[in-house]
Every structure is written in structure tokens, then in C-alpha cells.
Design an enzyme around this catalytic site. Structure first.
Site, mmCIF file in Angstrom:
data_model
loop_
_atom_site.group_PDB
_atom_site.id
_atom_site.type_symbol
_atom_site.label_atom_id
_atom_site.label_comp_id
_atom_site.label_asym_id
_atom_site.label_seq_id
_atom_site.Cartn_x
_atom_site.Cartn_y
_atom_site.Cartn_z
ATOM 1 N N GLY A 288 46.937 51.349 56.139
ATOM 2 C CA GLY A 288 47.406 51.546 57.284
ATOM 3 C C GLY A 288 47.666 52.975 57.770
ATOM 4 C CE1 TYR A 289 51.947 55.510 62.891
ATOM 5 C CE2 TYR A 289 51.400 57.436 61.225
ATOM 6 C CZ TYR A 289 52.029 56.865 62.451
ATOM 7 O OH TYR A 289 52.227 57.451 63.344
ATOM 8 C CG HIS B 172 43.064 55.988 55.507
ATOM 9 N ND1 HIS B 172 44.435 56.554 55.420
ATOM 10 C CD2 HIS B 172 43.484 55.681 54.637
ATOM 11 C CE1 HIS B 172 45.322 56.801 55.152
ATOM 12 N NE2 HIS B 172 44.549 55.389 54.663
ATOM 13 C CD GLN C 139 49.971 49.771 46.712
ATOM 14 O OE1 GLN C 139 49.632 48.748 47.223
ATOM 15 N NE2 GLN C 139 50.417 51.059 46.757
ATOM 16 C CG ASP D 292 46.105 58.316 46.333
ATOM 17 O OD1 ASP D 292 47.431 57.531 46.322
ATOM 18 O OD2 ASP D 292 45.922 57.884 47.420
ATOM 19 C CB ILE E 97 40.870 64.597 54.316
ATOM 20 C CG1 ILE E 97 39.421 63.754 53.996
ATOM 21 C CG2 ILE E 97 40.032 65.384 55.213
ATOM 22 C CD1 ILE E 97 37.630 64.947 54.172
HETATM 23 O O1 PAF Z 1 45.873 53.697 47.630
HETATM 24 C C1 PAF Z 1 46.750 53.132 48.883
HETATM 25 O O2 PAF Z 1 46.408 53.655 49.777
HETATM 26 C C2 PAF Z 1 47.018 52.343 48.317
HETATM 27 O O3 PAF Z 1 47.481 52.012 47.211
HETATM 28 C C3 PAF Z 1 45.920 50.800 48.256
HETATM 29 C C4 PAF Z 1 44.557 51.017 47.832
HETATM 30 C C5 PAF Z 1 45.326 50.831 49.547
HETATM 31 C C6 PAF Z 1 46.178 49.482 47.417
HETATM 32 O O4 PAF Z 1 46.862 48.805 48.484
#
Ligand code: PAF
Length: 282
Positions: free
Chosen positions: A32-33, A38, A61, A150, A176
């Protein structure tokens, strides 16, 4: 009109209707956010007939001293961003929908998770692999989209999808950036204005490293040293790591050959930011 659903059952029902119609489904997992990074994944997923975006700040996580509680959340804003970018369905479960009180099954990995963020954030990739496996099992997409920012996560997910035979195509999408080079990240919102200016040192240092390689440097140590010195010239920056690894196995390398990932994690004040570039040389 975009739909918001909060339960696993609802997503399964909607996606199974799509499947009966022979439609291809793309999944964009997010916490989110949402920002343009995204949205670029959602737009790329336009190559499918339908796109599901998951919005879930995954508690497992985050380490005990990390930013789970303060991670920015705004589902109304996220829905608008998803709609703008062309998504069809937002899956935004509560933590209890994803993790039963006695949840005790995890997806763990050795190898690509041993270095970089895996080393610095113990348990992080176990949490990522577990939640992404669950999302894959819930949505059963044809393709899933992850950002190259990432880079280790992308390598880890590719390995997991292959090792566990998910049968899902993993699509990596370019980083980006803001106009001044800073990689877009939901965590950029934590930065004060001084920190925001200081944060540009990360992409500047990495670009400088990339140029050294373009100009013929083949020794990874030399490039890492130059990147490190440049980042250290910024008083608000504190390096967590600057490393060169094989882009697929995430094993450390010395000589730049094959696909090499140069990755940095840097604290700007209290905010930990990551960025990277990949070079290919044969
Ligand atoms: O990259 C992220 O935002 C997170 O690590 C993911 C892949 C949505 C898993 O929670």
C-alpha cells in the site's frame, strides 16, 4: 468500476468467475501507500485481462525494531491510485484474514536470501516468501509483478516460484525515480526536507559507480569503494551495506562479469532506503 474485497473467499470467487471466462489474471502484491512505482507495475499488468492488487502491510516481514506500526497506510488513496492505473480488484485483508491465531507454516529459503537485506533483516524474506506464496495460492494469477528496486526480493521470488513450481510468470519492472534520481518508495514519506535532499546521494553514488563500469572498470571492489566514499560524503547518510552480487544467485562477486547487481541500503536519519543497478558484461 474497481472492486475492494477483504476476504480470501471473495477474491477466490471473483477470480474463479474470470477464469471460467478464459481471462488471464495479473497480480501486483503491495504493502500500500502506492506511488508511481506501484502504478507502473499495475500498468504493465494491463497485458493481462484482469489485474488484482493486494494491499497488505505484512507483519511477519518486519523485524521487532522496524517500522511495521508506523508504515504509512491509506486505503482510500490506494484504491484511487489502483483505479487510475487500470486495476480491476483490490484485495486488502486484515492481518487476521491472512494469519490465523495459531498460524505456524512458513516458506523459507537458503541461498539468495543469505546476503544483503537477508543478512541485515533476519526473517524478512521468510515473511515475504510466506505472504507471497499465500497471495499466489489465493489469487492463482498467470503473472505477478515486482519492482526492480527490491532487486533481491525479485531474485528471491523468481527462485521461489521456480523451486515450488507455482507455474506463475514473474515479471520484473524497472525502478521509477523522482526527477532528482531518488528511487520512489513509500518510505520516502518519512524523510524531513533536509533528509529528502540528502537522500539523493544514494542514486548519485550508484550512477557514478555505473559510469566507472561503463568506462571499463572490472574490479567490483574499486567500484564499491567509490560508491561508499561518495555516500559517506553526506553527513546525514549511514551505510547499512553497499555490495556487488550475482543478480540471480545473490552470491558475492569480485570481478564484474555476467549479470551483476550493485545494491545499497543506506540510513538517511532513521529511514532505511535501498537502491541498486544491474550491469551485464560477458
Ligand atoms: O515489496 C513489497 O511491497 C512487499 O515485500 C510484498 C512483495 C508486497 C510482500 O509483502
Amino acid at each position: 468500476m474497481i472492486q475492494l474485497v477483504k476476504t480470501v473467499e471473495e477474491v477466490r470467487e471473483i477470480v474463479s468467475q474470470w477464469r471460467k471466462q478464459g481471462l488471464k489474471v495479473g497480480l501486483v502484491p503491495t504493502m500500500g501507500y502506492l506511488h508511481e512505482g506501484h502504478q507502473s507495475l499495475i500498468k504493465r499488468s494491463g497485458e493481462n485481462d484482469k489485474t488484482v492488487v493486494s494491499v497488505f502491510v505484512n507483519p511477519i516481514q518486519f523485524g521487532p525494531n522496524e517500522d511495521f506500526a508506523s508504515y504509512p497506510r491509506d486505503i482510500e488513496r490506494d484504491i484511487k491510485k489502483c483505479e487510475e492505473a487500470g486495476a480491476d480488484l483490490v484485495f486488502a485483508p486484515e492481518a487476521s484474514e491472512m494469519y490465523a491465531g495459531d498460524f505456524s507454516t512458513y516458506v523459507d529459503m537458503t541461498g539468495p536470501t543469505d546476503e544483503l537485506c537477508g543478512l541485515r533483516r533476519p526473517g524478512h524474506f521468510r515473511g515475504v516468501c510466506t505472504v507471497v506464496s499465500k497471495l499466489f495460492n489465493i489469487v492463482l494469477p498467470d503473472r505477478a509483478y515486482f519492482g526492480q528496486k527490491d532487486a533481491q526480493q525479485l531474485a528471491v521470488i523468481r527462485r521461489m516460484a521456480r523451486d515450488l513450481s507455482f507455474g506463475i510468470e514473474i515479471v520484473g519492472c524497472p525502478i521509477i525515480r523522482e526527477e532528482d534520481g531518488l528511487a520512489k518508495s513509500s518510505r520516502n514519506t518519512y524523510l524531513s526536507s533536509d533528509e529528502r535532499s540528502a537522500a539523493t546521494i544514494i542514486s548519485k553514488a550508484l550512477s557514478m559507480g555505473e559510469k566507472l563500469i561503463e568506462n571499463g572498470e572490472i574490479n567490483a571492489e574499486t567500484v564499491l569503494k567509490a560508491i561508499t566514499e561518495k555516500i559517506e560524503s553526506e553527513p546525514l547518510a549511514r551505510i547499512d551495506y553497499v555490495k556487488a552480487v550475482d543478480a540471480d544467485s545473490i552470491e558475492p562477486i569480485q570481478t564484474i562479469s555476467g549479470r551483476v547487481l550493485f545494491a545499497a541500503a543506506v540510513y538517511i536519519g532513521k529511514t532505511r532506503l535501498i537502491d541498486n543497478f544491474i550491469v551485464e558484461r560477458n
